[in-house]
Enzyme design. Structure first.
Site, mmCIF file in Angstrom:
data_model
loop_
_atom_site.group_PDB
_atom_site.id
_atom_site.type_symbol
_atom_site.label_atom_id
_atom_site.label_comp_id
_atom_site.label_asym_id
_atom_site.label_seq_id
_atom_site.Cartn_x
_atom_site.Cartn_y
_atom_site.Cartn_z
ATOM 1 N N GLY A 1 -24.454 35.102 -31.279
ATOM 2 C CA GLY A 1 -24.737 35.652 -32.601
ATOM 3 C C GLY A 1 -23.546 36.412 -33.155
ATOM 4 O O GLY A 1 -22.391 36.213 -32.750
ATOM 5 N N ALA A 2 -23.833 37.328 -34.085
ATOM 6 C CA ALA A 2 -22.773 38.069 -34.768
ATOM 7 C C ALA A 2 -21.891 38.834 -33.787
ATOM 8 O O ALA A 2 -20.656 38.810 -33.887
ATOM 9 C CB ALA A 2 -23.385 39.038 -35.780
ATOM 10 N N ALA A 3 -22.494 39.520 -32.815
ATOM 11 C CA ALA A 3 -21.724 40.327 -31.881
ATOM 12 C C ALA A 3 -20.855 39.449 -30.984
ATOM 13 O O ALA A 3 -19.648 39.686 -30.826
ATOM 14 C CB ALA A 3 -22.656 41.204 -31.041
ATOM 15 N N SER B 1 -30.760 35.681 -33.834
ATOM 16 C CA SER B 1 -31.247 36.495 -34.950
ATOM 17 C C SER B 1 -30.286 36.504 -36.134
ATOM 18 O O SER B 1 -30.717 36.587 -37.284
ATOM 19 C CB SER B 1 -31.485 37.938 -34.481
ATOM 20 O OG SER B 1 -32.544 37.993 -33.564
ATOM 21 N N TRP C 1 -30.795 34.258 -39.193
ATOM 22 C CA TRP C 1 -31.986 34.470 -40.017
ATOM 23 C C TRP C 1 -31.983 35.795 -40.762
ATOM 24 O O TRP C 1 -32.884 36.067 -41.544
ATOM 25 C CB TRP C 1 -33.240 34.368 -39.145
ATOM 26 C CG TRP C 1 -33.349 33.029 -38.496
ATOM 27 C CD1 TRP C 1 -33.059 32.706 -37.193
ATOM 28 C CD2 TRP C 1 -33.723 31.801 -39.126
ATOM 29 N NE1 TRP C 1 -33.239 31.372 -36.985
ATOM 30 C CE2 TRP C 1 -33.643 30.782 -38.138
ATOM 31 C CE3 TRP C 1 -34.117 31.452 -40.421
ATOM 32 C CZ2 TRP C 1 -33.951 29.453 -38.412
ATOM 33 C CZ3 TRP C 1 -34.415 30.126 -40.701
ATOM 34 C CH2 TRP C 1 -34.338 29.146 -39.703
ATOM 35 N N GLU D 1 -31.221 49.707 -49.858
ATOM 36 C CA GLU D 1 -32.405 49.455 -49.046
ATOM 37 C C GLU D 1 -33.000 50.776 -48.581
ATOM 38 O O GLU D 1 -32.412 51.846 -48.774
ATOM 39 C CB GLU D 1 -32.051 48.549 -47.856
ATOM 40 C CG GLU D 1 -31.655 47.134 -48.286
ATOM 41 C CD GLU D 1 -31.378 46.209 -47.119
ATOM 42 O OE1 GLU D 1 -31.308 46.711 -45.983
ATOM 43 O OE2 GLU D 1 -31.218 45.008 -47.345
ATOM 44 N N HIS E 1 -41.007 45.446 -38.526
ATOM 45 C CA HIS E 1 -40.684 45.207 -39.930
ATOM 46 C C HIS E 1 -41.992 45.201 -40.712
ATOM 47 O O HIS E 1 -42.959 44.543 -40.324
ATOM 48 C CB HIS E 1 -39.959 43.870 -40.100
ATOM 49 C CG HIS E 1 -39.279 43.747 -41.421
ATOM 50 N ND1 HIS E 1 -39.974 43.544 -42.595
ATOM 51 C CD2 HIS E 1 -37.982 43.818 -41.769
ATOM 52 C CE1 HIS E 1 -39.116 43.498 -43.596
ATOM 53 N NE2 HIS E 1 -37.907 43.646 -43.125
ATOM 54 N N ARG F 1 -38.635 52.315 -42.628
ATOM 55 C CA ARG F 1 -39.482 51.199 -42.195
ATOM 56 C C ARG F 1 -40.665 51.633 -41.345
ATOM 57 O O ARG F 1 -41.753 51.072 -41.464
ATOM 58 C CB ARG F 1 -38.646 50.188 -41.402
ATOM 59 C CG ARG F 1 -37.746 49.341 -42.265
ATOM 60 C CD ARG F 1 -36.935 48.398 -41.414
ATOM 61 N NE ARG F 1 -36.157 47.485 -42.241
ATOM 62 C CZ ARG F 1 -35.291 46.595 -41.776
ATOM 63 N NH1 ARG F 1 -35.107 46.518 -40.474
ATOM 64 N NH2 ARG F 1 -34.627 45.810 -42.580
ATOM 65 N N HIS G 1 -39.683 43.693 -34.899
ATOM 66 C CA HIS G 1 -38.479 43.244 -35.593
ATOM 67 C C HIS G 1 -37.182 43.610 -34.890
ATOM 68 O O HIS G 1 -36.253 42.810 -34.848
ATOM 69 C CB HIS G 1 -38.467 43.843 -37.002
ATOM 70 C CG HIS G 1 -37.332 43.392 -37.852
ATOM 71 N ND1 HIS G 1 -37.108 42.056 -38.142
ATOM 72 C CD2 HIS G 1 -36.355 44.082 -38.488
ATOM 73 C CE1 HIS G 1 -36.042 41.945 -38.923
ATOM 74 N NE2 HIS G 1 -35.560 43.159 -39.134
ATOM 75 N N ARG H 1 -34.146 52.694 -36.601
ATOM 76 C CA ARG H 1 -32.970 52.038 -37.186
ATOM 77 C C ARG H 1 -33.050 52.021 -38.698
ATOM 78 O O ARG H 1 -34.051 51.605 -39.273
ATOM 79 C CB ARG H 1 -32.871 50.601 -36.675
ATOM 80 C CG ARG H 1 -31.724 49.810 -37.288
ATOM 81 C CD ARG H 1 -31.753 48.380 -36.806
ATOM 82 N NE ARG H 1 -32.826 47.634 -37.420
ATOM 83 C CZ ARG H 1 -32.665 46.757 -38.413
ATOM 84 N NH1 ARG H 1 -31.463 46.558 -38.929
ATOM 85 N NH2 ARG H 1 -33.695 46.095 -38.899
#
Length: 538
Positions: A15-17, A43, A46, A122, A244, A290, A351, A386
């Site tokens: 993924g991103a990391a 993840s 998405w 957000e 979430h 959240r 989430h 988070r």
């Protein structure tokens, strides 16, 4: 008979990391990046919202830090928050240099070539600081980084590879504690291969599949957390699981998340009769953190006996909705919901895993030569809750920091000597896979019922009793049959479930994402929940 591989750096997770770390490392290093499914099944692909960073002249590092500390309910490690936010701009600049197509802000008088991008706001943020690519930021980032990685001859991208366990000197009966690589199941051959590496990096994501309802892909089964624990690493704050508030409620919609940016742009939460309710729970109403929104929805669903509530953005102009939320618009339309005309049925779902493997600002774990980055970790950034869009930022900042640290240690890290292969001589093929399916379902259901959004001592005790029985059953099965992806994931999920339960039982207060009816108040001092495995050497 499995194969043997040797690399300078083994990255478990694509993924991103994981991709960021691989791309940041020097081109002369041999790097393997493993994905246990197809490369795009993590993840990152998405993620809809965006990346939080201080980019606008009206915003400040101090403001972003303060917002994060407030959202974290007193449990953030301030040094980790400052480290992450102070490196946010350079991380975004790096992504732009890689070619990520972030949405530009087409205001009159601005040149397209300038550093001018659309920023949204957000929940929990006091400024517009979320840089995004429409409402499919994760896909834009992932596709860009994957394309860059494919162009690097030193990076091997290996799909359908499931890490079974880490190889450490201690496990091999050697003197020392270093991580030497990992045993990895090749799903195409059914054999377990041996990957030796000078450095091993866990970037395998979180553990939200431990719950029955989740916004996460199927692969988020806590593999990195469980493997690190078995290797001797401490874990922290695993009781803080973020739910979430708004996943699409539809029998055919599997884990489709409705981006929080819809509430950031004016979306309203309503009961079936059209009444708004968030103003009764928080002064920020729909823009509340959240955990507050998720508990409010859960409260209203239980109070009224309803299966979902509504998220309504239909009062905004049609063109605005289609431009800002094209993915959500099209996906909902697939299920017969026109979000420009009607509200979206939504329900909370697991989430994000806020806790994880303890690491420092360089991604060091307790085991030498083993790093962890991304959702697998506990850095101290998120605290008890988070804040939106800080997680992708954490991936980039810590991946780049870990890569720099690895470079600094290359000269002092020789390649491991030849490692023993995986011993499958005492196991047979299973003819009882129904046991795996049954245990998987039972685990996720009691975690949802007993260790979900609202907890009690009695529920946690029941969950702890059940998970211990399951772990015994799974260990027996694991010892006698050949490993499969399902068995590996079940073993890891059950281990992480026990850690979540034990962490929750140690917290005698309600703070952030951990809410218990038996201890509804805050304790005067905020403390992390740190668990150490029997093999931890201190």
């Amino acid at each position: 008979m499995g194969q043997h591989f040797q690399h300078d750096v083994l990255v478990i997770g694509s993924g991103a990391a994981g991709l960021t770390l691989a791309l940041t490392l020097p081109a002369h290093l041999r790097i393997a990046v493993l994905s246990k499914g197809e490369l795009s099944q993590g993840s990152t692909f998405w993620a809809q919202g965006g990346v939080a960073a201080v980019l606008d002249d009206t915003d400040t590092v101090e403001s972003h830090v303060e917002d994060t500390l407030v959202a974290g309910a007193g449990l953030c490690r301030e040094d980790a928050v400052k480290f992450t936010v102070e490196h946010s701009r350079e991380a975004i600049q790096w992504l732009i240099e890689q070619g990520v197509p972030f949405t530009r802000d087409h205001e009159p008088g601005r040149e397209d070539g300038g550093f001018e991008f659309h920023l949204t706001r957000e929940g929990g943020h006091s400024h517009r600081r979320i840089i995004h690519a429409a409402d499919a930021t994760g896909a834009a980032i992932f596709n860009t980084l994957l394309e860059q990685a494919r162009q690097r001859p030193n990076i091997e991208l290996l799909a359908q590879r499931v890490a079974v366990d880490l190889i450490t000197e201690r496990k091999l009966g050697m003197k020392g504690q270093r991580c030497l690589g990992a045993y990895v199941l090749d799903r195409s051959t059914g054999e377990v291969d041996t990957f030796g590496a000078r450095f091993t990096v866990l970037a395998s994501g979180g553990a939200s599949k431990v719950y029955l309802y989740t916004s996460n892909p199927d692969g988020n089964s806590g593999d990195g957390i469980a493997m690190a624990w078995r290797a001797g690493c401490r874990v922290g704050n695993l009781e803080f699981n973020q739910f979430h508030p708004t996943c699409l409620y539809h029998p055919q919609a599997k884990s489709f998340l409705i981006t929080e940016a819809i509430r950031g742009e004016g979306g309203l939460l309503r009961l079936p009769n059209g009444e708004r309710f968030m103003q009764r729970f928080h002064a920020l109403a729909e823009l509340a953190p959240r955990d507050v929104v998720a508990r409010a929805i859960d409260h209203e669903m239980k109070r009224l006996g309803i299966d979902y509530v509504y998220l309504d953005i239909s009062h905004k102009p049609d063109a605005f909705i289609r431009e800002h939320f094209p993915t959500v618009y099209e996906r909902c339309l697939d299920f017969g919901i026109d979000i420009t005309r009607e509200p979206i049925p939504v329900v909370p779902a697991a989430h994000y895993t806020c806790g994880g493997v303890l690491v420092d600002q360089h991604g060091h774990t307790d085991v030498p030569n083993l790093y962890a980055i991304g959702e697998t970790t506990f850095t101290g950034l998120h605290g008890a809750n988070r804040m939106a869009s800080n997680s992708l930022l954490e991936c980039f900042v810590y991946a780049r920091s870990a890569a720099a640290d690895i470079v600094g240690k290359l000269a002092r890290a020789p390649a491991p000597a030849p490692l023993p292969g995986w011993d499958a001589s005492q196991v047979t093929d299973s003819d009882e896979d129904v046991i795996i399916a049954h245990n998987w379902d039972e685990l996720r259901r009691f975690m949802w019922d007993y260790v979900g959004i609202v907890r009690t001592n009695k529920r946690l005790a029941r969950a702890q009793h059940r998970v211990r029985l399951l772990l015994d059953e799974i260990d027996e099965f694991y010892s006698n049959y050949k490993v499969s992806r399902d068995l590996i994931e079940l073993r890891n999920l059950a281990q992480v479930a026990e850690l979540i339960i034990n962490s929750a039982m140690q917290r005698h207060e309600s703070r952030g994402l951990h809410y218990t009816l038996d201890y509804p108040d805050l304790l005067p001092e905020a403390r992390d929940t740190i668990l150490a495995p029997p093999t931890y050497c201190g």
